[in-house]
Design a protein around this motif. Sequence first.
Motif, PDB file in Angstrom:
ATOM      1  N   UNK A 250       0.811  -1.224   0.000  1.00 50.99           N
ATOM      2  CA  UNK A 250       0.000   0.000   0.000  1.00 50.99           C
ATOM      3  C   UNK A 250       0.843   1.272   0.000  1.00 50.99           C
ATOM      4  N   UNK A 251       2.149   1.136   0.144  1.00 48.94           N
ATOM      5  CA  UNK A 251       3.017   2.306   0.298  1.00 48.94           C
ATOM      6  C   UNK A 251       2.910   3.263  -0.878  1.00 48.94           C
ATOM      7  N   UNK A 252       3.033   2.736  -2.099  1.00 51.35           N
ATOM      8  CA  UNK A 252       2.981   3.593  -3.285  1.00 51.35           C
ATOM      9  C   UNK A 252       1.589   4.200  -3.458  1.00 51.35           C
ATOM     10  N   UNK A 253       0.557   3.415  -3.155  1.00 49.82           N
ATOM     11  CA  UNK A 253      -0.804   3.941  -3.261  1.00 49.82           C
ATOM     12  C   UNK A 253      -0.999   5.113  -2.309  1.00 49.82           C
ATOM     13  N   UNK A 254      -0.520   4.975  -1.078  1.00 54.89           N
ATOM     14  CA  UNK A 254      -0.651   6.039  -0.091  1.00 54.89           C
ATOM     15  C   UNK A 254       0.021   7.314  -0.578  1.00 54.89           C
ATOM     16  N   UNK A 255       1.210   7.184  -1.170  1.00 53.40           N
ATOM     17  CA  UNK A 255       1.926   8.353  -1.680  1.00 53.40           C
ATOM     18  C   UNK A 255       1.134   9.051  -2.776  1.00 53.40           C
ATOM     19  N   UNK A 256       0.551   8.270  -3.689  1.00 49.39           N
ATOM     20  CA  UNK A 256      -0.218   8.865  -4.789  1.00 49.39           C
ATOM     21  C   UNK A 256      -1.488   9.544  -4.277  1.00 49.39           C
ATOM     22  N   UNK A 257      -2.156   8.896  -3.330  1.00 52.53           N
ATOM     23  CA  UNK A 257      -3.397   9.462  -2.797  1.00 52.53           C
ATOM     24  C   UNK A 257      -3.118  10.745  -2.023  1.00 52.53           C
ATOM     25  N   UNK A 258      -2.008  10.781  -1.292  1.00 54.26           N
ATOM     26  CA  UNK A 258      -1.663  11.999  -0.552  1.00 54.26           C
ATOM     27  C   UNK A 258      -1.419  13.169  -1.505  1.00 54.26           C
ATOM     28  N   UNK A 259      -0.877  12.873  -2.681  1.00 57.15           N
ATOM     29  CA  UNK A 259      -0.640  13.927  -3.671  1.00 57.15           C
ATOM     30  C   UNK A 259      -1.934  14.382  -4.340  1.00 57.15           C
ATOM     31  N   UNK A 260      -2.809  13.414  -4.667  1.00 58.00           N
ATOM     32  CA  UNK A 260      -4.028  13.741  -5.414  1.00 58.00           C
ATOM     33  C   UNK A 260      -5.210  14.108  -4.518  1.00 58.00           C
TER      34      UNK A 260
ATOM     35  N   UNK B 212       2.458 -12.065  -3.157  1.00 57.43           N
ATOM     36  CA  UNK B 212       2.416 -10.624  -2.983  1.00 57.43           C
ATOM     37  C   UNK B 212       1.020 -10.101  -3.332  1.00 57.43           C
ATOM     38  N   UNK B 213       0.700  -8.938  -2.783  1.00 58.88           N
ATOM     39  CA  UNK B 213      -0.548  -8.253  -3.128  1.00 58.88           C
ATOM     40  C   UNK B 213      -0.157  -6.934  -3.779  1.00 58.88           C
ATOM     41  N   UNK B 214      -0.345  -6.843  -5.081  1.00 60.31           N
ATOM     42  CA  UNK B 214       0.125  -5.688  -5.858  1.00 60.31           C
ATOM     43  C   UNK B 214      -0.995  -4.672  -6.032  1.00 60.31           C
ATOM     44  N   UNK B 215      -0.647  -3.401  -5.846  1.00 55.09           N
ATOM     45  CA  UNK B 215      -1.588  -2.290  -6.063  1.00 55.09           C
ATOM     46  C   UNK B 215      -0.989  -1.386  -7.129  1.00 55.09           C
ATOM     47  N   UNK B 216      -1.663  -1.257  -8.297  1.00 52.43           N
ATOM     48  CA  UNK B 216      -1.113  -0.437  -9.370  1.00 52.43           C
ATOM     49  C   UNK B 216      -1.476   1.037  -9.178  1.00 52.43           C
ATOM     50  N   UNK B 217      -1.050   1.888 -10.121  1.00 55.49           N
ATOM     51  CA  UNK B 217      -1.235   3.328  -9.964  1.00 55.49           C
ATOM     52  C   UNK B 217      -2.694   3.750 -10.058  1.00 55.49           C
ATOM     53  N   UNK B 218      -3.548   2.894 -10.646  1.00 53.81           N
ATOM     54  CA  UNK B 218      -4.986   3.193 -10.676  1.00 53.81           C
ATOM     55  C   UNK B 218      -5.704   2.665  -9.449  1.00 53.81           C
ATOM     56  N   UNK B 219      -4.952   2.024  -8.534  1.00 58.85           N
ATOM     57  CA  UNK B 219      -5.550   1.493  -7.322  1.00 58.85           C
ATOM     58  C   UNK B 219      -6.123   0.094  -7.479  1.00 58.85           C
ATOM     59  N   UNK B 220      -5.875  -0.555  -8.613  1.00 56.55           N
ATOM     60  CA  UNK B 220      -6.378  -1.922  -8.836  1.00 56.55           C
ATOM     61  C   UNK B 220      -5.499  -2.905  -8.070  1.00 56.55           C
ATOM     62  N   UNK B 221      -6.124  -3.783  -7.297  1.00 53.91           N
ATOM     63  CA  UNK B 221      -5.419  -4.728  -6.431  1.00 53.91           C
ATOM     64  C   UNK B 221      -5.417  -6.109  -7.080  1.00 53.91           C
ATOM     65  N   UNK B 222      -4.213  -6.719  -7.163  1.00 57.49           N
ATOM     66  CA  UNK B 222      -4.069  -8.019  -7.818  1.00 57.49           C
ATOM     67  C   UNK B 222      -3.145  -8.921  -7.010  1.00 57.49           C
ATOM     68  N   UNK B 223      -3.527 -10.193  -6.761  1.00 58.85           N
ATOM     69  CA  UNK B 223      -2.612 -11.126  -6.104  1.00 58.85           C
ATOM     70  C   UNK B 223      -1.563 -11.620  -7.108  1.00 58.85           C
ATOM     71  N   UNK B 224      -0.327 -11.671  -6.683  1.00 58.12           N
ATOM     72  CA  UNK B 224       0.765 -12.124  -7.549  1.00 58.12           C
ATOM     73  C   UNK B 224       1.502 -13.247  -6.828  1.00 58.12           C
TER      74      UNK B 224
END
Length: 285
Positions: free
Chosen positions: A153-163, A226-238
């Motif tokens: 969730x780290x990258x998602x949190x950073x993007x959401x804080x900006x937007x 792993x649980x991947x969260x892309x830049x659009x916020x889509x969550x995918x198990x890897x």
Amino acid sequence: MNNNIIQVYEDEIHSLEEEINNLKEEYECNQHESMAYSDKEIINAMKSFKRKSQEEPKQYGSSPELKTQLDLLESDLSFIMKLTGIWFTKYSRKPVEKSESKTIYKYRLSGNCQTVPFQLEFQLLEENQASKNVSAVVSDLSIIIESEDHSGLTKLVSRVEESGNLLLFFKSLSCFSEWYKHRKRTFAHFKRKYPDIVALPEGSSGDSMALRSPEHSGFELMIIWKIHVDKEGIVTPVLDLLNKIPMPEASNFAQEAPHCFRSLLHVLGIEASIEALIKSLCTGK
């Protein structure tokens, strides 16, 4: 208490503050004239408003209509929290700036989404337009996820804080939490079912599960989930499979196992693929 009632009190307080400021200005300008307001009169006005504000909540609190509205709001909130898995444990709102054209509030929220704790702090700007349409803008957003286990969730949190996109955050957090709970439950299930074969190096909350052969010492496979969260916020198990096989006779299996596991995932799904892998390890096939 109903937010509308709180807003009424805040408006009255703001109005009183303006009136007091006006009285003080008149007092300073006319302190040598007979019509000047004394400090005692200003203090009495403040005490009068305080008594009024203490009496009015009692009137509202005894209103059956208000109690019914409050019960409905609490019921709706409970339904939404059960539906999304997001539970708020603390909430506060403080006015920062208010005028005829806009209002700025500072919010603090904390809670849990499934087993993932979070904290939010942000400012909300509400612009009151002539058409009575209200637009809200989030700024100064700060998000804390209280666990090192949720690095996805780290990258998602950073993007959401900006937007300032809170809807994206809660939507992705809800989906992430569902996968996190599912992974934890799956790892714990296989550990109970195959205690001599399955090992959880980081516990059931981690992202790895080791499979150890009961017949060959050092024969080990590692499932990484792993649980991947892309830049659009889509969550995918890897998921992937790593091997730790020192025996030369097992070289063919070592090369084919990861590819076969990935193929099984597309056909059987996660749980059935892990089950098939464990059974193959038990039989040596």
